[in-house]
Structures are given as structure tokens and as C-alpha cells.
Design an enzyme around this catalytic site. Structure first.
Site, PDB file in Angstrom:
ATOM      1  N   CYS A   1       3.447-170.305 -57.551  1.00 13.13           N
ATOM      2  CA  CYS A   1       3.790-171.843 -58.103  1.00 13.13           C
ATOM      3  C   CYS A   1       4.398-172.447 -57.124  1.00 13.13           C
ATOM      4  O   CYS A   1       4.123-173.701 -57.077  1.00 13.13           O
ATOM      5  CB  CYS A   1       4.813-171.434 -59.262  1.00 13.13           C
ATOM      6  SG  CYS A   1       5.271-172.870 -59.972  1.00 13.13           S
TER       7      CYS A   1
ATOM      8  N   CYS B   1      10.239-169.127 -65.216  1.00 10.36           N
ATOM      9  CA  CYS B   1      10.457-170.236 -66.211  1.00 10.36           C
ATOM     10  C   CYS B   1       9.905-169.762 -67.560  1.00 10.36           C
ATOM     11  O   CYS B   1      10.310-170.209 -68.651  1.00 10.36           O
ATOM     12  CB  CYS B   1      10.158-171.687 -65.717  1.00 10.36           C
ATOM     13  SG  CYS B   1       8.287-172.013 -65.300  1.00 10.36           S
TER      14      CYS B   1
END
Length: 339
Positions: free
Chosen positions: A92, A186
Site C-alpha cells: 500500500c 486498516c
């Protein structure tokens, strides 16, 4: 200088924005939507808006959910299906936070991008943050080396406890300073199995073998295990703790052994991410985020990866994790995904 700062609604990015403003930067904030938890986004956008209003900066909302699902979330799910132990944050950071966000920053006329990571940049190299307990250089070691000159890390030379102590004195920051630390991943609520159970029937009995290949017990599905795990399977007649040493997804089997059988003195990586251009070199390697940095010798291979010889053993080296190589000054020399 105009800078885009990634704002999450947390204390680190919020204080980073404050420090940048105090240093004279022209600032634009940006909140990234990366997954489909609308309540999560609503809560964090409200926090970002409150801080942005207090600081007097404009904040954008960037919807990257499709790109995130395709390049991060799907890779995470497929990796566990294939018996690997993925690290979605390192992907990410390269593709989203310092990839797509950087492209957006340039479209707004920004010269640099900033985040609340605890890391430093020294002489053009990524370096560990001064706060060793919060250092995030490991998660950033997969970045495109060409990105380093475009990044600012306002918290790299600061300690988290001091950040909180400063924030608690500012009424608009007090709630952020007291809130619980966010999870690194997340989109994972509490446990990665919650994600996998949405896509697979993970509860399928399989065979447990010892390192000699003998059947010694059973387990409840290979996706429940990562290298080094010591619970969740049976080992008939065992008198000492045993740990997962290998995973065979095709046969839904795991192999277990004693702790000494987790020792590794050498391994290889794919996709070596080279920050310095050395052919063969000595370094210190971390094979996962919380592991100690071990001395090693690194040799480049023709396939774009490297072979690594450890001077002392690592335990539980897992395929799919990132190996990060540091020099004696804790600067990142390169990284690669463990085969």
C-alpha cells in the site's frame, strides 16, 4: 513550497500538519478512502475536517477504493490462499500512499508529499525513525527509491510520547491524543481470518506432519496458520511445544517442528528494491516488522532477487514477508519479498 499531507484523523498526521505549517509550508490535506467501511470513513473525515478547520488548511477527499481493492486487498486474500504471509502495508505504501497519492499531489501543483510516519531521510536514503518503538522504516522500504526526494516525514526525529504530550495541551487535539492507536492493517477489524472467512471456507480439517513427513495430528484449515504459530493443531504424543514450519495449501497440510527447526541461516528474495546499487554487501536484515536486525551477507541474483546468508539464525522466516536491509546507521539499503 506547496506540500500535500496525508491525513487520517489520527494524532500523528494531525501533528505533522501542524509542524509543517509552523515551518512555513503551504499545505493541502488529503484523506484517502481505501476500503468500503463507510462508518470508519465518516468518523475519520469528521476528525480531519475539525483539525483542518483549526489549522486553516484546505482538505481533499481522494477515493482510491477501486485501486486499493485491486492491488492491495485482493493480493492480501490471494496470498493467504497460496500459503503465504502477506504484508499489505508495504504494498500500500508503494502503490497507494506514495504512488497514487503522489500523482494526485502533483496534479494540485505540490512539490512534495508528507505523512505522519516515524521515519527519516538522510543523504537521499530512507532511515529508521529516532523513536525505535515506533519506527516505520520497515513498512516504507518497498517504496520506489525515486520517491524519497519528494517526501517529508515531520515526525522522524521525534518521540511519540512527546507528540502526545504536546497534543494534549491543545484543546482541538486532546481527543486525538487520547484515542486508541489504529491498527496497521486498516481493513482488518481484529483478525485477518475475519477477512478470509468472507471469501473461503477456511474451516477444513487437514493433516499435520512432522519434519520427517510423518502424520502426527490434524488441524482445522491451513489458512488459520502462519509460519511460527504454535497453537490450533494437534500433535499426538508431543511433550514439547511445536511450531508451524511449512504450509502446503494444495494439500491443506501443515508441517510442524521444534523451535530449533524454525532456524534459518539463508533465504532468497524476489523483486529486490535497490536503494544504493551495491552488488554484494554486508548488512543487517529484518525479516518481519518486530524482528531484530540480524547481520548478513547479501548477494544479487540474475532473477532480480538476492540470496541472503545470515551470520546468526532467524526464527520463523515466512514466504511473502518483506526482508529489509539496513546499514550500521539504520539507513535502508534495499528490500525484497521472501520466497
Amino acid at each position: 513550497m506547496k506540500v500535500l499531507i496525508a491525513m487520517s484523523g489520527g494524532i500523528d498526521s494531525s501533528m505533522s500538519a501542524k509542524f509543517l505549517l509552523e515551518s512555513g509550508y503551504e499545505l493541502i490535506g488529503c484523506y484517502m478512502k481505501l476500503h468500503n467501511n463507510d462508518d470508519y470513513h465518516k468518523e475519520n473525515i469528521a476528525k480531519v475536517s475539525k483539525i483542518s478547520d483549526f489549522l486553516g488548511i484546505q482538505t481533499q477527499i481522494l477515493d482510491l477504493r477501486d485501486k486499493f481493492k485491486e492491488q492491495i486487498y485482493d493480493l492480501f486474500v490471494d496470498s493467504y490462499k497460496n500459503g503465504l504471509t502477506p504484508n499489505p502495508c508495504v504494498h500500500c505504501n508503494r502503490v497507494i500512499k506514495f504512488g497514487a497519492l503522489w500523482q494526485y499531489a502533483k496534479s494540485l501543483g505540490c512539490e512534495k508529499i508528507a505523512t505522519g510516519h516515524y521515519a527519516r531521510i538522510e543523504n537521499g536514503l530512507l532511515k529508521a525513525g529516532i523513536d525505535e518503538s515506533k519506527d516505520q522504516s520497515y513498512f516504507l522500504a518497498n517504496l520506489d527509491p525515486n520517491m524519497i526526494s519528494h517526501i517529508i516525514f515531520p515526525l522522524g526525529d521525534k518521540f511519540k510520547q512527546n507528540i502526545k504530550a504536546q497534543a494534549i495541551k491543545i484543546p482541538q487535539f486532546q481527543a486525538l491524543a487520547k484515542q486508541k492507536e489504529s491498527s496497521e492493517i486498516c481493513f482488518v477489524p481484529t483478525n485477518y481470518m475475519e477477512i478470509l472467512n468472507r471469501h473461503f471456507n477456511t474451516n477444513q480439517k487437514g493433516i499435520v506432519r512432522n519434519t520427517q513427513g510423518e502424520i502426527v495430528g490434524e488441524h482445522n484449515g491451513y489458512m488459520n496458520f502462519t509460519i511460527g504459530k504454535r497453537r490450533g493443531f494437534t500433535y499426538n504424543g508431543a511433550h514439547e511445544p511445536h511450531f508451524v514450519t511449512a504450509i502446503n495449501p494444495a494439500k491443506n497440510e501443515i508441517t510442524v517442528g521444534l523451535k530449533d527447526e524454525l532456524k534459518t541461516y539463508n533465504f532468497q528474495t524476489t523483486n529486490f528494491n535497490d536503494f544504493v546499487g551495491l552488488d554484494d554487501f554486508e548488512a543487517f536484515v529484518k525479516v518481519r516488522y518486530r524482528s531484530n536486525a540480524l547481520p548478513c551477507f547479501v548477494k544479487k541474483q540474475n532473477d532480480g532477487g538476492v540470496s541472503v546468508e545470515l551470520f546468526e539464525p532467524a526464527f520463523g522466516v515466512a514466504s511473502g514477508q518483506l526482508a529489509v536491509f539496513y546499514d550500521e546507521n539504520k539507513r535502508v539499503l534495499g528490500s525484497g519479498f521472501i520466497k
